[in-house]
Design an enzyme around this catalytic site. Structure first.
Site, PDB file in Angstrom:
ATOM      1  N   ASP A  44     -11.283   2.637   7.210  1.00  0.00           N
ATOM      2  CA  ASP A  44     -10.789   4.007   7.398  1.00  0.00           C
ATOM      3  C   ASP A  44     -11.137   4.817   6.147  1.00  0.00           C
ATOM      4  O   ASP A  44     -10.314   5.018   5.258  1.00  0.00           O
ATOM      5  CB  ASP A  44      -9.272   3.947   7.622  1.00  0.00           C
ATOM      6  CG  ASP A  44      -8.670   5.317   7.888  1.00  0.00           C
ATOM      7  OD1 ASP A  44      -9.375   6.169   8.443  1.00  0.00           O
ATOM      8  OD2 ASP A  44      -7.488   5.508   7.535  1.00  0.00           O
TER       9      ASP A  44
ATOM     10  N   GLU B  12     -10.541   2.207   3.184  1.00  0.00           N
ATOM     11  CA  GLU B  12      -9.270   1.515   3.418  1.00  0.00           C
ATOM     12  C   GLU B  12      -9.572   0.309   4.294  1.00  0.00           C
ATOM     13  O   GLU B  12     -10.183   0.438   5.357  1.00  0.00           O
ATOM     14  CB  GLU B  12      -8.238   2.439   4.083  1.00  0.00           C
ATOM     15  CG  GLU B  12      -7.813   3.577   3.165  1.00  0.00           C
ATOM     16  CD  GLU B  12      -6.563   4.327   3.656  1.00  0.00           C
ATOM     17  OE1 GLU B  12      -6.351   4.402   4.878  1.00  0.00           O
ATOM     18  OE2 GLU B  12      -5.815   4.838   2.789  1.00  0.00           O
TER      19      GLU B  12
ATOM     20  N   HIS C 216       0.842  -1.211   0.000  1.00  0.00           N
ATOM     21  CA  HIS C 216       0.000   0.000   0.000  1.00  0.00           C
ATOM     22  C   HIS C 216       0.877   1.262   0.000  1.00  0.00           C
ATOM     23  O   HIS C 216       0.647   2.185  -0.783  1.00  0.00           O
ATOM     24  CB  HIS C 216      -0.912  -0.011   1.236  1.00  0.00           C
ATOM     25  CG  HIS C 216      -1.683   1.254   1.435  1.00  0.00           C
ATOM     26  ND1 HIS C 216      -2.740   1.628   0.640  1.00  0.00           N
ATOM     27  CD2 HIS C 216      -1.545   2.268   2.348  1.00  0.00           C
ATOM     28  CE1 HIS C 216      -3.230   2.788   1.048  1.00  0.00           C
ATOM     29  NE2 HIS C 216      -2.519   3.204   2.086  1.00  0.00           N
TER      30      HIS C 216
END
Lengths: 441, 441
Positions: B246, B212, B147
């Site tokens: 998130d 997320e 990521h």
């Protein structure tokens, strides 16, 4: 909102608490800041008080004496009997203004309540303090363009002030758990740093320990998730201001802060002053807030006519340092800087409105830091990083000691006050904190 | 600490709650995750429960039935009767392990407690949930190198993975107040963005809405300010894991995040799953954690022999999207990605130890996010930003709809589970959240 004076601001008011009538007290009857205290060294429950001269009025005892009879309901009665200010903050500034007026009436010279209240006083020198409120979330802003520019130069020489600065009131989330009240002592943090020209990071006690002189902002009544607080309503959601020392480990910060911001460089301790000065008490010290004509004007959601007349606060901010040797030699703390909150590029209202424009919910007792308040002149810088030009130019004290960063045993003291002819001094008291040696590791 | 199995992990255990014996339940008797619930739509006090099959065992009622008689003292009795898990978390993992063992014994086939406990069950479909704990501070980490690299490429094409990444478990503070439990619905945030090639920022609803996929970590017993939690003690301070979405506004993030990190791009909402799976329950799913031989080894404070054998967690993480049209057409949610928490570059222990190495104090109920868990393959990416290559490559669903970012009315669903031959499935349930249209402005 426009700033209005009321009878609590009358400069002619005097208190039956004599020390409150001295011209150099931080806490005349026109101030009446709120805090949370108990008798020092006791195991009493902490309780809410208001500073008056060199005394504290115990608000729960004052309530029992009946001075809030005109304003009381059960929610307020519970809030005034609590051991933190959250519940009072949550009732909104209308209510705390009524409480303030009742206190002003009861503490005035000639007040009939005097006899009942004498027993509700405790000398400040006999008290110890807790945090004024349980802080749910802590957000730190970055509102001094002078600080942003000079620190930017040190961290990013070719790119000091980023393009978003004049548009966005930059802020980031901080750590609530390690916020302490004046008197906080904490160990030098240990962590990773990357020394210049090294290939691998070092591990050990931070070497570049610094403070940051900030104004702290306690949120009063909050907003629901999804709602925004408009700029003209923003100050209704601010309970009051205090002083904040946002301790910083610069060498840890330099290595860790990209891309997600400072973390361990800041969250080992932050220290605030015990007294929260209400926005109302500061009304005589509001100031026009005006940007450079060459700078972009704020976007509409951050712009309001009142900001142009009374957006800023004229609050002096002083930082002093006292080494262990100075304490041993009975030498008083030495001034490092003097600046003013009115230099801030963004206002308190703009911070609150920007914080909630996306629907983020603020809650009573939440805490905002203004960011380091450096003024335009070098001697107005709010951190050692700036004052010593990144640790290159030592500060030499009158006893011959010198510092580029904070050393073990040093105390940092910050004071704040508003003062002008024809109005009483509205002081913040002080915030003091001390760096202890690192733990063994 | 080394990972040990005990009688609660025995794969042969079956429960008198039949649905817990199904091979596809997330909540067999070997799991027993903790949460906070009440009857849906009621005004009951929220209370602590444990998931078993498709039921919830009300722990306060179970206590009244006497099943904790062997382990109870007054602190535990209060903790089990509370309306959040903070007090139980604060008692430490030794205590919650005893509670778990008592629950395991009482819920087994043939348990004498069955008769007394039948009335303490409530079907999960009839329940609603609160946050498992009051979250004091929330810290979000950044532990997926896949990521960090692919997002870094989009935000900083010439400098994707910063030099500190392989040394420092990068983290930053997040917003606690806007964390909600599964089912959270929130409005599209409004804010400033800087469109490509524009001279001045725009203001309005965010256009690049994203999720997320993260693992959430609830802290159990904390540490005192100034103390550090060593790497071999770190998991004793972790109560358990859950799922975390998130939510992120990428266009807001791109404009605001320098130099202090994401702020309004993230703090409008974060959604977590209601059940906290204990570290103990996950013992059969520990995995060796090993870095690439070419990468630098962690500094000593982040290194421990057990990390090499059982530092990682083998937890599958799935993300699905359901549009409003899919809901109307009774089409189930469509998978966006499937990854695994074991790809994380930093372990849970390393996050806890790094967080406290400077003396920062963690408190029971504090919450850590793992950061977006993207795996090495493109289809393992934990955000739309990565899956659509920054919004350039749409995802096309089986009903012909397509997405580059989240649209109003879309639900994002995340599921997590650990599964292998010879051991019962340990599931996390799911976290669902929905984006509503922006407020008018």
């Amino acid at each position: 909102m426009s700033v209005q004076l009321n009878e609590t601001h009358n400069p002619a008011l005097r208190s039956w608490v004599n020390s409150a009538n001295s011209s150099d007290t931080d806490f005349p009857i026109q101030n009446l800041p709120f805090g949370v205290f108990r008798r020092a060294g006791s195991h009493e429950q902490f309780r809410i008080g208001v500073a008056i001269g060199d005394q504290i009025l115990d608000i729960h005892l004052a309530q029992q004496a009946g001075i809030f009879a005109e304003v009381t309901n059960s929610a307020l009665a519970n809030a005034l009997a609590a051991s933190s200010l959250n519940a009072l903050m949550n009732l909104g500034n209308g209510v705390s203004s009524q409480v303030r007026l009742a206190l002003s009436k009861a503490l005035r010279e000639g007040a009939s309540a005097q006899e009942k209240l004498v027993g509700a006083l405790i000398a400040q020198v006999e008290a110890e303090y807790a945090l004024p409120a349980q802080i749910g979330d802590y957000t730190d802003f970055y509102t001094s363009i002078y600080h942003a520019t000079s620190v930017g130069k040190l961290f990013r020489p070719d790119n000091p002030l980023l393009p978003n600065y004049k548009w966005v009131p930059i802020g980031y989330h901080g750590r609530s758990s390690s916020i302490g009240v004046s008197g906080q002592q904490f160990r030098r943090p240990i962590g990773q740093t990357m020394p210049p020209n090294a290939a691998t990071p070092s591990f050990g006690p931070a070497k570049r320990m610094d403070y940051e002189c900030e104004v702290g902002i306690f949120i009063g009544q909050g907003n629901a998730l999804g709602d925004a607080i408009s700029i003209d309503q923003a100050e209704h959601h601010v309970f009051g201001l205090c002083l904040l020392n946002d301790w910083s480990a610069r060498d840890v910060q330099g290595w860790e802060y990209q891309p997600l911001g400072p973390f361990l460089a800041k969250n080992f301790a932050s220290t605030i002053s015990p007294w929260v000065v209400t926005i109302e008490a500061l009304a005589p010290y509001r100031k026009a807030w005006q940007r450079d004509a060459a700078d972009p004007q704020p976007l509409a959601y951050l712009e309001h006519a009142d900001l142009r007349t009374s957006g800023a606060f004229d609050i002096q901010l002083e930082v002093l340092l006292q080494t262990e040797k100075m304490r041993q030699d009975d030498l008083s703390a030495q001034r490092l800087s003097l600046s003013n909150f009115s230099h801030s590029y963004w206002t308190v209202s703009q911070m609150v409105t920007h914080h909630t424009v996306n629907g983020c919910n603020l809650q009573a007792g939440d805490f905002l830091g203004s960011g380091t308040q450096s003024g335009p002149l070098p001697e107005e810088a709010g951190s050692l990083l700036e004052l010593t030009e990144g640790g290159k130019k030592p500060i030499v004290f009158s006893n011959g000691e010198q510092r580029v960063f904070i050393e073990d045993g040093d105390s940092i003291i910050m004071r704040g006050w508003a003062q002008k002819d024809g109005a009483p001094r509205i002081g913040f008291g002080e915030v003091e904190g001390r760096l202890l040696p690192a733990r063994s590791f």
